[in-house]
Design a protein around this motif. Sequence first.
Motif, PDB file in Angstrom:
ATOM      1  N   LEU A  72      37.929  44.444  35.941  1.00  0.00           N
ATOM      2  CA  LEU A  72      39.147  43.463  36.147  1.00  0.00           C
ATOM      3  C   LEU A  72      40.104  43.579  35.016  1.00  0.00           C
ATOM      4  O   LEU A  72      40.981  43.559  34.846  1.00  0.00           O
ATOM      5  CB  LEU A  72      38.490  42.217  36.619  1.00  0.00           C
ATOM      6  CG  LEU A  72      38.227  42.099  38.029  1.00  0.00           C
ATOM      7  CD1 LEU A  72      37.697  40.590  38.031  1.00  0.00           C
ATOM      8  CD2 LEU A  72      39.501  42.127  38.883  1.00  0.00           C
ATOM      9  N   LYS A  73      39.299  43.612  33.817  1.00  0.00           N
ATOM     10  CA  LYS A  73      39.891  43.663  32.358  1.00  0.00           C
ATOM     11  C   LYS A  73      40.581  45.115  32.276  1.00  0.00           C
ATOM     12  O   LYS A  73      41.918  45.021  31.878  1.00  0.00           O
ATOM     13  CB  LYS A  73      39.053  43.381  31.439  1.00  0.00           C
ATOM     14  CG  LYS A  73      39.455  43.439  29.915  1.00  0.00           C
ATOM     15  CD  LYS A  73      40.121  42.158  29.692  1.00  0.00           C
ATOM     16  CE  LYS A  73      40.779  42.048  28.353  1.00  0.00           C
ATOM     17  NZ  LYS A  73      41.764  41.031  27.966  1.00  0.00           N
ATOM     18  N   LYS A  74      40.028  46.068  32.808  1.00  0.00           N
ATOM     19  CA  LYS A  74      40.679  47.377  32.645  1.00  0.00           C
ATOM     20  C   LYS A  74      41.980  47.515  33.480  1.00  0.00           C
ATOM     21  O   LYS A  74      43.131  47.897  33.332  1.00  0.00           O
ATOM     22  CB  LYS A  74      39.590  48.569  33.085  1.00  0.00           C
ATOM     23  CG  LYS A  74      38.668  48.696  31.860  1.00  0.00           C
ATOM     24  CD  LYS A  74      37.601  49.844  31.889  1.00  0.00           C
ATOM     25  CE  LYS A  74      37.582  50.859  32.819  1.00  0.00           C
ATOM     26  NZ  LYS A  74      36.585  51.737  32.793  1.00  0.00           N
ATOM     27  N   ALA A  75      41.746  46.836  34.957  1.00  0.00           N
ATOM     28  CA  ALA A  75      42.876  46.704  35.764  1.00  0.00           C
ATOM     29  C   ALA A  75      44.082  46.060  35.285  1.00  0.00           C
ATOM     30  O   ALA A  75      45.163  46.512  35.291  1.00  0.00           O
ATOM     31  CB  ALA A  75      42.544  46.394  36.937  1.00  0.00           C
ATOM     32  N   VAL A  93      44.273  54.634  37.665  1.00  0.00           N
ATOM     33  CA  VAL A  93      44.287  54.630  36.417  1.00  0.00           C
ATOM     34  C   VAL A  93      42.789  55.060  35.926  1.00  0.00           C
ATOM     35  O   VAL A  93      41.960  54.284  36.007  1.00  0.00           O
ATOM     36  CB  VAL A  93      44.701  53.546  35.439  1.00  0.00           C
ATOM     37  CG1 VAL A  93      44.911  53.824  34.125  1.00  0.00           C
ATOM     38  CG2 VAL A  93      46.168  53.294  36.195  1.00  0.00           C
ATOM     39  N   SER A  94      42.650  56.048  34.890  1.00  0.00           N
ATOM     40  CA  SER A  94      41.416  56.404  34.449  1.00  0.00           C
ATOM     41  C   SER A  94      41.424  57.546  33.427  1.00  0.00           C
ATOM     42  O   SER A  94      42.470  58.097  33.389  1.00  0.00           O
ATOM     43  CB  SER A  94      40.434  57.124  35.616  1.00  0.00           C
ATOM     44  OG  SER A  94      39.059  57.369  34.998  1.00  0.00           O
ATOM     45  N   SER A  95      40.492  57.919  32.712  1.00  0.00           N
ATOM     46  CA  SER A  95      40.346  58.964  31.886  1.00  0.00           C
ATOM     47  C   SER A  95      39.599  59.931  32.403  1.00  0.00           C
ATOM     48  O   SER A  95      39.547  61.054  31.925  1.00  0.00           O
ATOM     49  CB  SER A  95      39.858  58.318  30.374  1.00  0.00           C
ATOM     50  OG  SER A  95      38.534  58.102  30.680  1.00  0.00           O
ATOM     51  N   ASN A 141      51.548  42.500  39.883  1.00  0.00           N
ATOM     52  CA  ASN A 141      51.938  41.280  39.232  1.00  0.00           C
ATOM     53  C   ASN A 141      51.497  39.780  39.685  1.00  0.00           C
ATOM     54  O   ASN A 141      51.661  38.901  39.130  1.00  0.00           O
ATOM     55  CB  ASN A 141      53.475  41.348  39.341  1.00  0.00           C
ATOM     56  CG  ASN A 141      54.270  41.313  40.537  1.00  0.00           C
ATOM     57  OD1 ASN A 141      53.484  41.429  41.591  1.00  0.00           O
ATOM     58  ND2 ASN A 141      55.415  41.242  40.622  1.00  0.00           N
ATOM     59  N   THR A 142      50.887  39.673  40.852  1.00  0.00           N
ATOM     60  CA  THR A 142      50.287  38.254  41.234  1.00  0.00           C
ATOM     61  C   THR A 142      49.032  38.576  41.812  1.00  0.00           C
ATOM     62  O   THR A 142      48.445  37.482  41.870  1.00  0.00           O
ATOM     63  CB  THR A 142      51.394  38.005  42.620  1.00  0.00           C
ATOM     64  OG1 THR A 142      51.177  39.049  43.625  1.00  0.00           O
ATOM     65  CG2 THR A 142      52.578  38.000  42.149  1.00  0.00           C
ATOM     66  N   PHE A 170      47.505  47.663  34.564  1.00  0.00           N
ATOM     67  CA  PHE A 170      48.908  46.999  35.002  1.00  0.00           C
ATOM     68  C   PHE A 170      49.947  46.823  33.992  1.00  0.00           C
ATOM     69  O   PHE A 170      51.051  47.423  34.202  1.00  0.00           O
ATOM     70  CB  PHE A 170      48.567  46.068  35.992  1.00  0.00           C
ATOM     71  CG  PHE A 170      49.980  45.236  36.466  1.00  0.00           C
ATOM     72  CD1 PHE A 170      50.601  45.858  37.268  1.00  0.00           C
ATOM     73  CD2 PHE A 170      50.371  44.149  35.786  1.00  0.00           C
ATOM     74  CE1 PHE A 170      51.870  45.448  37.702  1.00  0.00           C
ATOM     75  CE2 PHE A 170      51.599  43.745  36.238  1.00  0.00           C
ATOM     76  CZ  PHE A 170      52.493  44.221  37.283  1.00  0.00           C
ATOM     77  N   LEU A 171      49.561  46.225  32.866  1.00  0.00           N
ATOM     78  CA  LEU A 171      50.410  45.926  31.619  1.00  0.00           C
ATOM     79  C   LEU A 171      51.137  47.218  31.268  1.00  0.00           C
ATOM     80  O   LEU A 171      52.084  47.229  30.779  1.00  0.00           O
ATOM     81  CB  LEU A 171      49.933  45.153  30.739  1.00  0.00           C
ATOM     82  CG  LEU A 171      49.392  43.654  31.099  1.00  0.00           C
ATOM     83  CD1 LEU A 171      48.569  42.994  29.996  1.00  0.00           C
ATOM     84  CD2 LEU A 171      50.693  42.859  31.273  1.00  0.00           C
TER      85      LEU A 171
END
Length: 182
Positions: free
Chosen positions: A51-54, A10-12, A118-119, A58-59
Amino acid sequence: MQQLSDLVFVSSNTHKYQEAKKILSSFGLEIQFLKLELEEIQSNSLKKIALKKAKNAFLKCQKPVIVEDDGLFIDSLGGFPGPYSSYVFKTIGNDGILNLLTRNRKAKFVSVIAYCDNTIQKSFEAKLDGKISTVQKGKGWGYDPIFLLENVKKTFAEYDKKNNISHRFKALKKFSNWYLRM
């Protein structure tokens, strides 16, 4: 066990995806691409940002994701632009960086790959030492035309084996070693 093709980058930035796709395929991993603008927290830590972006990625897609955050850290500028590299590139570009430097041109690229499902949430960091050139050389994206490799007289933009040695390669290699064993 997860299907390898379920992994989403995931990226722009399509350039990052293209590099990641080539690198990961050399380790036997296939990835999908989801072009998204992710909220980027303000932090001095690439790891916290990635980590926040990941987690946010995911959400949004509900599939295992990886994101990459990286930065150019210039010694004589106290590590600037560091985690603000994208913004600095958009505002002053390579010419602006070159105008800020005088003698000490030592720098490093740092890449953080963050994985989230998810984990599990995990990050993988790598760096590459070099220096900033005095002029732009070669055609490449981002800071590649001004980043000189250590012990090589070429910029990243001029070096045809960039994907075999880059900070991104090293971080993706660490991720791949972990992911393929999980």
